[in-house]
Scaffold this active site. Structure first.
Site, PDB file in Angstrom:
ATOM      1  N   LYS A   1       0.849  -1.195   0.000  1.00  0.00           N
ATOM      2  CA  LYS A   1       0.000   0.000   0.000  1.00  0.00           C
ATOM      3  C   LYS A   1       0.884   1.244   0.000  1.00  0.00           C
ATOM      4  CE  LYS A   1      -3.883   1.907   2.709  1.00  0.00           C
ATOM      5  NZ  LYS A   1      -4.750   1.660   3.888  1.00  0.00           N
TER       6      LYS A   1
ATOM      7  N   SER B   1      -9.696   1.670   3.108  1.00  0.00           N
ATOM      8  CA  SER B   1      -8.862   2.408   2.202  1.00  0.00           C
ATOM      9  C   SER B   1      -7.823   1.575   1.452  1.00  0.00           C
ATOM     10  CB  SER B   1      -8.136   3.500   2.986  1.00  0.00           C
ATOM     11  OG  SER B   1      -7.249   2.911   3.930  1.00  0.00           O
TER      12      SER B   1
ATOM     13  N   SER C   1      -9.645  -0.711   7.337  1.00  0.00           N
ATOM     14  CA  SER C   1      -9.159  -0.586   5.964  1.00  0.00           C
ATOM     15  C   SER C   1      -8.465  -1.799   5.367  1.00  0.00           C
ATOM     16  CB  SER C   1      -8.204   0.593   5.861  1.00  0.00           C
ATOM     17  OG  SER C   1      -8.952   1.761   5.722  1.00  0.00           O
TER      18      SER C   1
HETATM   19  N1  GLN Z   1     -12.920   3.874   6.701  1.00  0.00           N
HETATM   20  C1  GLN Z   1     -12.262   4.303   7.889  1.00  0.00           C
HETATM   21  C2  GLN Z   1     -11.912   5.766   7.782  1.00  0.00           C
HETATM   22  O1  GLN Z   1     -12.241   6.326   6.802  1.00  0.00           O
HETATM   23  C3  GLN Z   1     -11.068   3.466   8.155  1.00  0.00           C
HETATM   24  C4  GLN Z   1      -9.869   3.862   7.401  1.00  0.00           C
HETATM   25  C5  GLN Z   1      -8.675   3.018   7.710  1.00  0.00           C
HETATM   26  O2  GLN Z   1      -8.767   1.987   8.368  1.00  0.00           O
HETATM   27  N2  GLN Z   1      -7.529   3.500   7.266  1.00  0.00           N
HETATM   28  O3  GLN Z   1     -11.338   6.341   8.641  1.00  0.00           O
END
Ligand code: GLN
Length: 484
Positions: A77, A152, A176
């Site tokens: 990532k 994400s 994410s």
């Molecule tokens: N969807 C969550 C957020 O927008 C989690 C994001 C993540 O785990 N990086 O914060």
């Protein structure tokens, strides 16, 4: 090669059935053929990957010891540093930023002879649940190209699900790794907070962030966790424990699984039915299912979005136009450098979170929001602790729906609600895994989540393996990517 696990790829290489070059070329070819339409990658390291493969072939030829990940292509990532490569976090702000060192996670994988093949697309600074907030282009779901792969870590999940790489790294601050794994029909694991070093992971919410693997099956999860789960002196929150070995199980005899039925009562019919089937499967493997009270989880989203934005607002303060990334060229004053660089470099979602985080930390509101949320975080942790006095693992769905269509969620609150079943594991620092559990009527993947007490990462993965074997969904490949 796409139908076998990373572990089997390594075995084939070690036994001399295939060369590292052939493996790398095979995946590079798939990436070239399918990568663009998916939008999963931000960078591909063709030359470096082939050079590493050549090195490994020579090593094997000389009968030198080969690492545990020898010849396995891995994608990373784009918020995790690989020395000398760009770490953009899918943000315009860092579009020109080259990592000056490698993250501990990357270093550990490199020491075991992994081949880094690509960097993956993501929501900007890991803020989002759809990979649509990437400043470059959105990523698509391999099971339905009009749908989001989740986020994400959507690029990592889509790449693995389409079998363009056998393993990818993601990061999980509020879900994410798990939610994109669920949307893409693969396995995603978030370790206990502190299990995997955060050194070299660009910080979002430092007390939540964990790097975790996205794989096609739990054997590969175990393989990678044995390597990633190392104490690290460069991360003050790293757990100082010797790495564990992940022996896997094929039954759930003697295991008690708690289900927070009350918390799950509003599940959508298809998701509820799928979850019920997964529970029956766990029962038939020997698990005892009990009802547990986890009613504090209903405060999870509010608590998470107060605390994670507070942490994000301070973490992202380092992006000031001076030390990292872009600087607005026509600035006339120092204030201009800060303001205009941030104005230009950050996308809408990131700005929103910085403002929200700054607000909840501001002197007039700190007690009402930040401090209160800290207290609720402790209550959530305690609620989980009480539940784990009665059961070994907790089961719930990973997501409340299957993958949604791209651009279909415009209301930010609806997007934040995506994380309802995942954020509390981050609030409490618990290990949690998402496993494919079937498909909805539109042939989009659904998923089961298993959560364990802190430090019980091995139990989570070993019983996940039992479920995976019995359920048999891990070897399903999307029909759109099931060709050479
Ligand atoms: N969807 C969550 C957020 O927008 C989690 C994001 C993540 O785990 N990086 O914060």
């Amino acid at each position: 090669m796409k139908a076998i696990s990373a572990l089997q790829i390594r075995e084939a290489f070690v036994l001399g059935k295939v060369s590292a070059q052939e493996i790398t070329e095979y995946f590079l070819k798939r990436i070239q053929k399918h990568g663009k339409k998916l939008g999963a990658f931000l960078e591909i390291f063709e030359e470096k990957a082939l050079a590493k493969a050549k090195e490994l072939d020579i090593k094997r030829g000389k009968k030198q010891p080969l690492g545990k990940l020898a010849a396995i292509p891995i994608a990373v990532k784009d918020n995790i540093h690989i020395q000398g490569e760009r770490t953009s976090c899918a943000s315009k702000f860092l579009a020109n930023y080259i990592a000056p060192f490698s993250s501990t996670a990357v270093r550990l994988l490199a020491e075991e002879d992994a081949i880094f093949i690509a960097k993956t697309n993501m929501d900007e600074f890991a803020m989002g649940s759809s990979t649509e907030t990437s400043a470059f282009f959105p990523c698509r779901n391999p099971w339905n190209l009009n749908c989001s792969p989740g986020g994400s870590s959507g690029g990592s999940a889509a790449a693995v699900a389409a079998r363009l790489v056998p393993i990818a790294l993601g990061s999980d601050t509020g879900g994410s790794v798990r939610q994109p794994a669920a949307f893409c029909g693969i396995v995603g694991f978030k370790p206990t907070y502190g299990r995997v070093s955060r050194y070299g992971l660009v910080a979002f919410g430092s007390s939540f962030d964990q790097i975790g693997p996205l794989t096609t099956n739990t054997m590969d999860t175990a393989l990678i966790m044995e390597i990633l789960g190392h104490p690290c002196q460069k991360d003050a929150t790293s757990i100082d424990l010797i790495p564990e070995s992940y022996h896997l199980r094929e039954d759930c005899k003697g295991l008690t699984i708690g289900v927070p039925w009350n918390f799950l009562k509003e599940l959508q019919t298809e998701v509820a039915q799928n979850f019920q089937t997964a529970i029956e499967q766990l029962k038939s493997l020997g698990a005892t299912i009990i009802d547990i009270d986890l009613d504090f989880l209903k405060y999870g989203i509010a608590t998470y979005y107060i605390l994670s934005t507070a942490e994000a607002s301070t973490n992202l303060a380092r992006f000031d136009g001076i030390r990292y990334g872009i600087r607005y060229r026509d600035s006339k004053t120092l204030e201009d450098v800060y303001d205009l660089s941030r104005e230009e470099g950050f996308g809408k979602e990131v700005k929103k979170r910085i403002m929200l985080g700054t607000y909840v930390l501001s002197s007039g509101f700190k007690d009402a929001y930040y401090k209160k949320a800290q207290k609720v975080r402790t209550l959530i942790l305690k609620n989980y602790e009480q539940a784990f006095e009665k059961c070994d693992l907790i089961a719930m769905p990973t997501a409340s729906t299957s993958a949604f269509a791209l651009s279909s969620i415009q209301d930010p609150l609806q997007m934040y609600l995506q994380d309802i079943f995942t954020v509390t594991a981050n609030l409490a620092g618990l290990p949690a895994i998402s496993l494919p559990s079937g498909f909805d009527k539109d042939n989009k993947p659904l998923a089961l989540q298993l959560i364990g007490p802190q430090m019980h990462d091995v139990n989570v993965v070993q019983y996940a393996h039992a479920y995976e074997k019995a359920a048999g969904f891990s070897n399903h490949i999307s029909p759109f990517f099931n060709n050479e």
